[in-house]
Design a protein around this motif. Structure first.
Motif, short mmCIF file in Angstrom:
data_model
loop_
_atom_site.label_atom_id
_atom_site.label_comp_id
_atom_site.label_asym_id
_atom_site.label_seq_id
_atom_site.Cartn_x
_atom_site.Cartn_y
_atom_site.Cartn_z
N UNK A 117 0.83 -1.10 -0.09
CA UNK A 117 -0.07 0.19 0.05
C UNK A 117 0.83 1.31 0.24
N UNK A 118 2.11 1.02 -0.11
CA UNK A 118 3.24 2.30 -0.09
C UNK A 118 2.81 3.27 -1.24
N UNK A 119 2.71 4.55 -1.24
CA UNK A 119 2.60 5.47 -2.44
C UNK A 119 3.86 5.58 -2.99
N UNK A 120 5.10 5.38 -2.54
CA UNK A 120 6.38 5.71 -2.95
C UNK A 120 6.96 4.28 -3.20
N UNK A 142 14.33 4.95 -1.13
CA UNK A 142 12.69 5.43 -1.36
C UNK A 142 12.84 5.90 -2.55
N UNK A 143 12.03 5.96 -3.50
CA UNK A 143 11.86 6.90 -4.63
C UNK A 143 11.87 6.01 -5.98
N UNK A 144 11.74 6.65 -7.04
CA UNK A 144 11.87 5.97 -8.23
C UNK A 144 13.09 5.46 -8.63
N UNK A 145 13.29 4.08 -8.95
CA UNK A 145 14.41 3.30 -9.14
C UNK A 145 14.89 3.71 -10.51
N UNK A 170 13.49 -6.87 -2.48
CA UNK A 170 11.96 -6.39 -2.57
C UNK A 170 11.72 -5.09 -2.98
N UNK A 171 10.75 -4.79 -3.91
CA UNK A 171 10.41 -3.53 -4.11
C UNK A 171 8.89 -3.37 -4.37
N UNK A 172 8.43 -2.08 -4.27
CA UNK A 172 7.18 -2.31 -4.74
C UNK A 172 6.82 -1.25 -5.53
N UNK A 173 5.31 -1.51 -6.33
CA UNK A 173 5.03 -0.69 -7.38
C UNK A 173 3.85 0.02 -6.97
N UNK A 174 3.66 1.45 -6.77
CA UNK A 174 2.77 1.88 -6.31
C UNK A 174 1.35 2.05 -7.12
N UNK A 175 1.96 1.56 -8.45
CA UNK A 175 0.68 1.55 -9.40
C UNK A 175 -0.23 0.29 -9.08
#
Length: 222
Positions: A117-120, A142-145, A170-175
């Motif tokens: 659910x993270x926004x970034x 944290x931010x765009x990779x 691990x990384x998340x996609x806010x989309x």
């Protein structure tokens, strides 16, 4: 109708005391957190209005300014909602050290509630000992990779400091869509090679989306 006008057994707080929190609806739980409603509507009506507009996941991510504008609530109530969901995320993140990771589903189960659910974008390393037990997790960026922010040196410095035998990226996609980009694939392969040189195995790279994930290992991308 005021909350005090409801039968005692229908009032959210009294219902929680008598029946337990697990037996309350989302609106009733939120009403307890907010305590009072707005002018002209009681707190239960306000909570119902919020959940008519947002599902629980969307509400956990909505900006405070948007709540003020679209729902007409003040800073205090908007902050109460934000704080409530942040506590939930922190609980989901609490005490991961010691978990044994048997497969990708284990790691996704642990981190999806926190990161999905993270926004970034958050890029994280999860470090394991020789028995595949988590010994450390670290948010690296944290931010765009992009290539300027992903430094193998930093990722593997932590592994060496912790005497880790392996790690999972691990990384998340806010989309909400966990489909990897070309850059995701490229940088993962480079990190796998770096790990092989150092003798620290990169077991997987997992991208977390909205209630779903993608494993590079399962997709045979590494």
């Amino acid at each position: 109708m005021k909350i005090k006008s409801l039968p005692l057994e229908d009032r959210p707080r009294e219902k929680l005391i008598k029946q337990g929190a697990e037996n309350l609806t989302n609106s009733e739980l939120l009403a307890i957190i907010l305590r009072v409603g707005n002018r002209g509507e009681n707190v239960l009506d306000l909570s119902n209005k919020l959940f008519n507009k947002y599902d629980i996941r969307s509400l956990s991510r909505v900006e405070i300014s948007k709540l003020r504008k679209e729902i007409g609530i003040g800073d205090a109530k908007a902050c109460q909602i934000a704080a409530c969901f942040e506590l939930g995320r922190r609980l989901a993140a609490f005490k991961k050290d010691g978990h044994i990771i048997r497969d990708t589903k284990d790691i996704a189960k642990i981190f999806l509630p926190e990161m999905g659910a993270l926004k970034k974008e958050h890029f994280k390393g999860v470090y394991l000992n020789s028995r595949k037990r988590i010994i450390k997790e670290e948010t690296i960026f944290i931010g765009s990779l992009n290539e300027s922010v992903i430094h193998p040196r930093e990722i593997f410095r932590i592994a060496l400091d912790e005497n880790a035998a392996a790690l999972i990226l691990l990384h998340n996609h806010p989309s909400g869509d966990p489909t990897p980009s070309e850059f995701d694939i490229k940088v993962t392969k480079e990190l796998v090679k770096a790990g092989d040189i150092l003798g620290i195995k990169v077991l997987d790279h997992i991208i977390l989306g909205e209630n779903k994930y993608l494993s590079f290992k399962e997709e045979r991308l590494i």
